[in-house]
Design a protein around this motif. Structure first.
Motif, PDB file in Angstrom:
ATOM      1  N   GLU A 194       0.828  -1.209   0.000  1.00 30.91           N
ATOM      2  CA  GLU A 194       0.000   0.000   0.000  1.00 30.91           C
ATOM      3  C   GLU A 194       0.861   1.257   0.000  1.00 30.91           C
ATOM      4  O   GLU A 194       0.490   2.273  -0.602  1.00 30.91           O
ATOM      5  N   GLU A 195       2.008   1.192   0.659  1.00 31.86           N
ATOM      6  CA  GLU A 195       2.884   2.357   0.749  1.00 31.86           C
ATOM      7  C   GLU A 195       3.639   2.631  -0.547  1.00 31.86           C
ATOM      8  O   GLU A 195       4.002   3.779  -0.828  1.00 31.86           O
ATOM      9  N   ILE A 196       3.884   1.589  -1.333  1.00 31.11           N
ATOM     10  CA  ILE A 196       4.674   1.748  -2.554  1.00 31.11           C
ATOM     11  C   ILE A 196       4.024   2.742  -3.514  1.00 31.11           C
ATOM     12  O   ILE A 196       4.697   3.639  -4.052  1.00 31.11           O
ATOM     13  N   SER A 197       2.734   2.603  -3.735  1.00 25.29           N
ATOM     14  CA  SER A 197       2.034   3.518  -4.638  1.00 25.29           C
ATOM     15  C   SER A 197       2.118   4.957  -4.127  1.00 25.29           C
ATOM     16  O   SER A 197       2.399   5.883  -4.906  1.00 25.29           O
ATOM     17  N   GLU A 198       1.888   5.132  -2.850  1.00 20.97           N
ATOM     18  CA  GLU A 198       1.967   6.468  -2.249  1.00 20.97           C
ATOM     19  C   GLU A 198       3.390   7.013  -2.318  1.00 20.97           C
ATOM     20  O   GLU A 198       3.599   8.207  -2.576  1.00 20.97           O
ATOM     21  N   TYR A 199       4.357   6.130  -2.085  1.00 23.63           N
ATOM     22  CA  TYR A 199       5.759   6.544  -2.122  1.00 23.63           C
ATOM     23  C   TYR A 199       6.142   7.055  -3.509  1.00 23.63           C
ATOM     24  O   TYR A 199       6.713   8.147  -3.649  1.00 23.63           O
ATOM     25  N   ILE A 200       5.824   6.276  -4.542  1.00 23.27           N
ATOM     26  CA  ILE A 200       6.175   6.661  -5.902  1.00 23.27           C
ATOM     27  C   ILE A 200       5.495   7.969  -6.297  1.00 23.27           C
ATOM     28  O   ILE A 200       6.124   8.886  -6.843  1.00 23.27           O
ATOM     29  N   SER A 201       4.211   8.065  -5.991  1.00 24.05           N
ATOM     30  CA  SER A 201       3.460   9.276  -6.329  1.00 24.05           C
ATOM     31  C   SER A 201       4.027  10.508  -5.629  1.00 24.05           C
ATOM     32  O   SER A 201       4.206  11.564  -6.253  1.00 24.05           O
ATOM     33  N   SER A 202       4.331  10.386  -4.346  1.00 26.50           N
ATOM     34  CA  SER A 202       4.849  11.533  -3.588  1.00 26.50           C
ATOM     35  C   SER A 202       6.238  11.938  -4.068  1.00 26.50           C
ATOM     36  O   SER A 202       6.564  13.130  -4.136  1.00 26.50           O
ATOM     37  N   ARG A 203       7.071  10.936  -4.446  1.00 22.28           N
ATOM     38  CA  ARG A 203       8.416  11.244  -4.947  1.00 22.28           C
ATOM     39  C   ARG A 203       8.341  11.975  -6.291  1.00 22.28           C
ATOM     40  O   ARG A 203       9.090  12.934  -6.523  1.00 22.28           O
ATOM     41  N   LEU A 204       7.457  11.515  -7.171  1.00 21.07           N
ATOM     42  CA  LEU A 204       7.320  12.148  -8.483  1.00 21.07           C
ATOM     43  C   LEU A 204       6.794  13.573  -8.356  1.00 21.07           C
ATOM     44  O   LEU A 204       7.267  14.489  -9.042  1.00 21.07           O
ATOM     45  N   LYS A 205       5.826  13.775  -7.471  1.00 19.71           N
ATOM     46  CA  LYS A 205       5.289  15.123  -7.261  1.00 19.71           C
ATOM     47  C   LYS A 205       6.355  16.053  -6.707  1.00 19.71           C
ATOM     48  O   LYS A 205       6.407  17.233  -7.051  1.00 19.71           O
ATOM     49  N   LEU A 206       7.199  15.512  -5.849  1.00 16.71           N
ATOM     50  CA  LEU A 206       8.300  16.291  -5.279  1.00 16.71           C
ATOM     51  C   LEU A 206       9.228  16.793  -6.384  1.00 16.71           C
ATOM     52  O   LEU A 206       9.775  17.903  -6.293  1.00 16.71           O
ATOM     53  N   ALA A 207       9.367  15.981  -7.438  1.00 19.69           N
ATOM     54  CA  ALA A 207      10.245  16.345  -8.554  1.00 19.69           C
ATOM     55  C   ALA A 207       9.519  17.126  -9.638  1.00 19.69           C
ATOM     56  O   ALA A 207      10.126  17.469 -10.668  1.00 19.69           O
ATOM     57  N   GLY A 208       8.220  17.400  -9.424  1.00 21.51           N
ATOM     58  CA  GLY A 208       7.470  18.217 -10.379  1.00 21.51           C
ATOM     59  C   GLY A 208       6.647  17.461 -11.391  1.00 21.51           C
ATOM     60  O   GLY A 208       6.145  18.050 -12.359  1.00 21.51           O
ATOM     61  N   THR A 209       6.471  16.153 -11.192  1.00 20.24           N
ATOM     62  CA  THR A 209       5.680  15.332 -12.110  1.00 20.24           C
ATOM     63  C   THR A 209       4.401  14.871 -11.424  1.00 20.24           C
ATOM     64  O   THR A 209       4.445  14.225 -10.381  1.00 20.24           O
ATOM     65  N   PHE A 210       3.253  15.201 -12.017  1.00 20.27           N
ATOM     66  CA  PHE A 210       1.972  14.903 -11.372  1.00 20.27           C
ATOM     67  C   PHE A 210       1.131  13.883 -12.142  1.00 20.27           C
ATOM     68  O   PHE A 210       0.052  13.506 -11.691  1.00 20.27           O
ATOM     69  N   SER A 211       1.615  13.424 -13.278  1.00 24.04           N
ATOM     70  CA  SER A 211       0.871  12.425 -14.047  1.00 24.04           C
ATOM     71  C   SER A 211       1.150  11.030 -13.511  1.00 24.04           C
ATOM     72  O   SER A 211       2.169  10.788 -12.858  1.00 24.04           O
ATOM     73  N   GLU A 212       0.238  10.104 -13.820  1.00 17.20           N
ATOM     74  CA  GLU A 212       0.397   8.724 -13.380  1.00 17.20           C
ATOM     75  C   GLU A 212       1.305   7.997 -14.379  1.00 17.20           C
ATOM     76  O   GLU A 212       0.892   7.649 -15.484  1.00 17.20           O
ATOM     77  N   ILE A 213       2.537   7.777 -13.995  1.00 17.57           N
ATOM     78  CA  ILE A 213       3.517   7.171 -14.902  1.00 17.57           C
ATOM     79  C   ILE A 213       3.459   5.649 -14.871  1.00 17.57           C
ATOM     80  O   ILE A 213       3.668   4.984 -15.883  1.00 17.57           O
ATOM     81  N   PHE A 214       3.149   5.068 -13.701  1.00 19.40           N
ATOM     82  CA  PHE A 214       3.114   3.612 -13.540  1.00 19.40           C
ATOM     83  C   PHE A 214       1.664   3.131 -13.485  1.00 19.40           C
ATOM     84  O   PHE A 214       0.864   3.648 -12.684  1.00 19.40           O
ATOM     85  N   ASN A 215       1.312   2.141 -14.294  1.00 23.53           N
ATOM     86  CA  ASN A 215      -0.047   1.611 -14.208  1.00 23.53           C
ATOM     87  C   ASN A 215      -0.164   0.624 -13.045  1.00 23.53           C
ATOM     88  O   ASN A 215       0.835   0.278 -12.408  1.00 23.53           O
ATOM     89  N   ALA A 216      -1.362   0.169 -12.772  1.00 22.58           N
ATOM     90  CA  ALA A 216      -1.622  -0.677 -11.600  1.00 22.58           C
ATOM     91  C   ALA A 216      -0.837  -1.983 -11.656  1.00 22.58           C
ATOM     92  O   ALA A 216      -0.309  -2.450 -10.634  1.00 22.58           O
ATOM     93  N   ASN A 217      -0.760  -2.600 -12.833  1.00 28.15           N
ATOM     94  CA  ASN A 217      -0.017  -3.855 -12.963  1.00 28.15           C
ATOM     95  C   ASN A 217       1.473  -3.657 -12.719  1.00 28.15           C
ATOM     96  O   ASN A 217       2.148  -4.517 -12.137  1.00 28.15           O
ATOM     97  N   ALA A 218       1.988  -2.516 -13.141  1.00 31.68           N
ATOM     98  CA  ALA A 218       3.401  -2.204 -12.918  1.00 31.68           C
ATOM     99  C   ALA A 218       3.693  -2.066 -11.429  1.00 31.68           C
ATOM    100  O   ALA A 218       4.721  -2.543 -10.940  1.00 31.68           O
TER     101      ALA A 218
END
Length: 272
Positions: A194-218
């Motif tokens: 559960e934390e992995i999805s939140e971790y990736i999203s928060s890291r990308l937003k920190l770097a200025g990227t707000f789109s969903e880069i990884f799909n659910a299967n990934a």
């Protein structure tokens, strides 16, 4: 190149990010709360977990939060040493004169710890990382070194940090006396699915990227590959971003994750 492709201002999955930007995982919160309690009661704390799970980073955040006027941190990373070498490294960290004999070092170290605590109101915080490599003789001496006023006072904080093997070592009968002196014990569980999805999203937003880069299967595949290790997780994600850029895709899927995992395993195999 891959950073610009994904719209990132920097790589948010590399070492060296400021503590204020650190992802607050359950492990981090649990360990920090125990460290705060250990700071208050003093004595020995034991923190274990697999490699790359965030143990040392937590310790760094904890020590950075300490008031240097009230705490003196001694961080020891060379744990594959003899008893005399251990005493010398600890004496060096405490600012004690280095004697050639163990008995003189023992006396000087204890006197220094007591002096810091009683006279200067400074608590020594001794951290031994990779403590699973400590020799039996060193572990035996630790309980003696922290025996103050006939074992009635705690003048210092000792943190033993290492891999799960350390729990097995301390469970042996020969270390029963040391184990009984451990007042805080935490074993890291690792980053959860559960934390992995939140971790990736928060890291990308920190770097200025707000789109969903990884799909659910990934995300499912990444969770299976990282083995709860944040270090491995970061390596897989960075490799995925590089491969995704090279293949000019917009969303990373399972195929990219598995390709990234295979490349990482190949690198590790070559290093071995």
């Amino acid at each position: 190149m891959y950073k610009a492709y994904w719209g990132m201002e920097f790589n948010p999955f590399e070492k060296g990010l400021s503590e204020k930007n650190f992802f607050q995982s359950n492990d981090f919160s649990q360990a920090m709360s125990r460290l705060e309690h250990l700071k208050a009661v003093k004595g020995i704390g034991l923190f274990t977990g697999i490699s790359g799970i965030g143990k040392t980073y937590t310790l760094r955040c904890f020590t950075n939060s300490l008031n240097p006027n009230l705490y003196k941190v001694i961080y020891l990373t060379l744990s594959t040493v003899t008893v005399l070498e251990f005493y010398k490294s600890l004496a060096y960290g405490l600012g004690v004169e280095i004697y050639s004999k163990k008995i003189d070092l023992f006396k000087a170290i204890q006197e220094r710890i007591i002096s810091l605590s009683r006279d200067k109101k400074i608590t020594p915080v001794i951290i031994i990382d990779e403590a699973q490599y400590l020799k039996t003789e060193v572990l035996n001496d630790l309980k003696l070194l922290l025996n103050f006023d006939m074992d009635s006072k705690n003048y210092a904080v000792l943190i033993l940090c290492g891999q799960p093997l350390l729990n097995n070592i301390l469970s042996k009968q020969i270390h029963e006396a040391l184990k009984q002196r451990i007042v805080i014990n935490y074993n890291y569980e690792g980053i959860s699915k559960e934390e992995i999805s939140e971790y990736i999203s928060s890291r990308l937003k920190l770097a200025g990227t707000f789109s969903e880069i990884f799909n659910a299967n990934a995300l499912e595949a990444i969770n299976s590959c990282c083995n709860s290790s944040t270090r491995i997780l970061n390596s897989i994600i960075e490799k995925c971003l590089i491969l995704g850029c090279q293949q000019n895709i917009k969303v990373i899927d399972t195929d990219i994750v598995m390709l990234a995992q295979n490349e990482i395993n190949l690198i590790l195999f070559k290093e071995v």
